[in-house]
Write an enzyme that holds these catalytic residues in place. Sequence first.
Site, PDB file in Angstrom:
ATOM      1  N   ASP A   1       0.944  -1.183  -0.247  1.00 55.74           N
ATOM      2  CA  ASP A   1      -0.129  -0.196   0.429  1.00 55.74           C
ATOM      3  C   ASP A   1       0.713   1.690  -0.012  1.00 55.74           C
ATOM      4  OD1 ASP A   1      -2.174   1.722  -0.527  1.00 55.74           O
ATOM      5  OD2 ASP A   1      -2.880   1.059   1.733  1.00 55.74           O
TER       6      ASP A   1
ATOM      7  N   ASN B   1       1.160   3.540  -2.728  1.00 52.34           N
ATOM      8  CA  ASN B   1       1.875   3.969  -4.367  1.00 52.34           C
ATOM      9  C   ASN B   1       1.576   5.405  -4.820  1.00 52.34           C
ATOM     10  OD1 ASN B   1       2.992   1.032  -3.877  1.00 52.34           O
ATOM     11  ND2 ASN B   1       2.075   0.200  -5.602  1.00 52.34           N
ATOM     12  N   GLY B   2       0.304   5.311  -4.589  1.00 54.80           N
ATOM     13  CA  GLY B   2      -0.224   7.036  -4.690  1.00 54.80           C
ATOM     14  C   GLY B   2      -0.112   7.895  -4.491  1.00 54.80           C
TER      15      GLY B   2
ATOM     16  N   ARG C   1      -0.487   8.684 -10.143  1.00 54.72           N
ATOM     17  CA  ARG C   1      -0.054   7.637  -9.466  1.00 54.72           C
ATOM     18  C   ARG C   1       0.173   5.867  -9.943  1.00 54.72           C
ATOM     19  NH1 ARG C   1      -3.989   7.129  -5.414  1.00 54.72           N
ATOM     20  NH2 ARG C   1      -4.284   5.000  -6.403  1.00 54.72           N
TER      21      ARG C   1
ATOM     22  N   HIS D   1       3.210   2.934  -8.840  1.00 57.26           N
ATOM     23  CA  HIS D   1       3.019   1.353  -9.318  1.00 57.26           C
ATOM     24  C   HIS D   1       4.122   0.957  -9.411  1.00 57.26           C
ATOM     25  CE1 HIS D   1      -1.243   2.047  -7.764  1.00 57.26           C
ATOM     26  NE2 HIS D   1      -0.998   2.235  -8.326  1.00 57.26           N
TER      27      HIS D   1
ATOM     28  N   GLU E   1     -12.560  -4.792  -5.523  1.00 59.57           N
ATOM     29  CA  GLU E   1     -12.187  -3.254  -5.048  1.00 59.57           C
ATOM     30  C   GLU E   1     -12.170  -2.272  -6.274  1.00 59.57           C
ATOM     31  OE1 GLU E   1     -11.980  -4.953  -3.199  1.00 59.57           O
ATOM     32  OE2 GLU E   1     -14.163  -5.610  -1.684  1.00 59.57           O
TER      33      GLU E   1
ATOM     34  N   LEU F   1      11.067 -20.769  -3.916  1.00 59.86           N
ATOM     35  CA  LEU F   1      10.026 -19.502  -3.000  1.00 59.86           C
ATOM     36  C   LEU F   1       8.543 -20.138  -4.169  1.00 59.86           C
ATOM     37  CD1 LEU F   1       9.152 -17.342  -0.930  1.00 59.86           C
ATOM     38  CD2 LEU F   1       9.719 -15.557  -3.304  1.00 59.86           C
TER      39      LEU F   1
ATOM     40  N   ARG G   1       1.433  -4.696   6.510  1.00 55.30           N
ATOM     41  CA  ARG G   1       0.984  -3.799   5.429  1.00 55.30           C
ATOM     42  C   ARG G   1       1.437  -2.595   5.473  1.00 55.30           C
ATOM     43  NH1 ARG G   1      -5.997  -2.336   4.327  1.00 55.30           N
ATOM     44  NH2 ARG G   1      -5.020  -0.893   3.335  1.00 55.30           N
TER      45      ARG G   1
ATOM     46  N   ARG H   1      -5.378  -2.162   8.011  1.00 52.52           N
ATOM     47  CA  ARG H   1      -6.755  -2.961   8.065  1.00 52.52           C
ATOM     48  C   ARG H   1      -6.837  -3.745   7.471  1.00 52.52           C
ATOM     49  NH1 ARG H   1      -8.349   2.446   6.225  1.00 52.52           N
ATOM     50  NH2 ARG H   1      -7.109   2.235   4.484  1.00 52.52           N
TER      51      ARG H   1
ATOM     52  N   SER I   1      -9.269  -4.538   4.554  1.00 54.94           N
ATOM     53  CA  SER I   1      -8.931  -4.647   3.478  1.00 54.94           C
ATOM     54  C   SER I   1      -9.723  -5.594   2.273  1.00 54.94           C
ATOM     55  CB  SER I   1      -7.737  -3.428   2.438  1.00 54.94           C
ATOM     56  OG  SER I   1      -8.137  -2.684   3.022  1.00 54.94           O
TER      57      SER I   1
END
Length: 232
Positions: free
Chosen positions: A12, A14-15, A25, A29, A59, A123, A179, A185, A187
């Site tokens: 979370d 990036n923007g 934005r 990313h 979402e 991995l 996070r 959250r 999310s």
Amino acid sequence: MEIPRHISIIMDGNGRWAKKQGKMRLFGHNAGRESVRACTEYCAEIGVGYLSLFAFSEENWGRPADEVAGLMDLLGRCLLEERDTLLKNNVRFRVIGDRARLSASLLKGVESLEKETASNSGLTLIIMLSYSGKWDILQAARRYASDCLEAGEALPLDETGFSGYLATAGVPDPDLLIRTSGEQRISNYMLWQCAYTEFYYTPVLWPDFRKTDLEQALQSYNLRERRYGKVE
Ligand code: FPP
């Protein structure tokens, strides 16, 4: 130090990272890709079994069309550009999410890289793409109901059996969920799978997240006492 079998990351910020520099934005990313590389490399090196990354939620389809298109394009390019590195480093690649919503060309790229890396034993890198926790639980319930219909009876179902219907079937539940960007959250992420996951939040924005930040998360994880609802 105990190495978690499965680390999951909600990437979370990036923007906000891009905005801080007066950029679009998508610039954030794109920069986040370097953090993906650093984490993958480090997890492979220390012997983590599974690294799952929340790249795009159900979402997120509701974001402006140019951002969605840009993200899909970035993911498609990553598949091609990171192929050799994944193969060289014995990484098994997987995508988990609602594949029906992916474009035909992206899906083709995903399936081909999954096939090419299927026998790698290092991995497992999982990209959670068009994924949401509630979507996963619903699709599992629907598939179970359909099996019952086919069998003509209510089939027995326990927690292990239900896990087998989830899109994450066969993947151990995350031990550690990180996070970034200071948000605290879940999310609509792996709601079922995170029942006993240790959470770690950091204010670092995803494009700035590097090996040392992951090391800090692991140190914190190692101080936790996991009791799974029991005593001691
Ligand atoms: C959240 O930041 C990030 C995303 C929705 C996309 C994550 C994608 C990448 C890091 C691209 C590279 C990925 C792979 C797997 C190669 P945000 O846009 O919600 O940031 P904000 O909260 O600051 O607005």
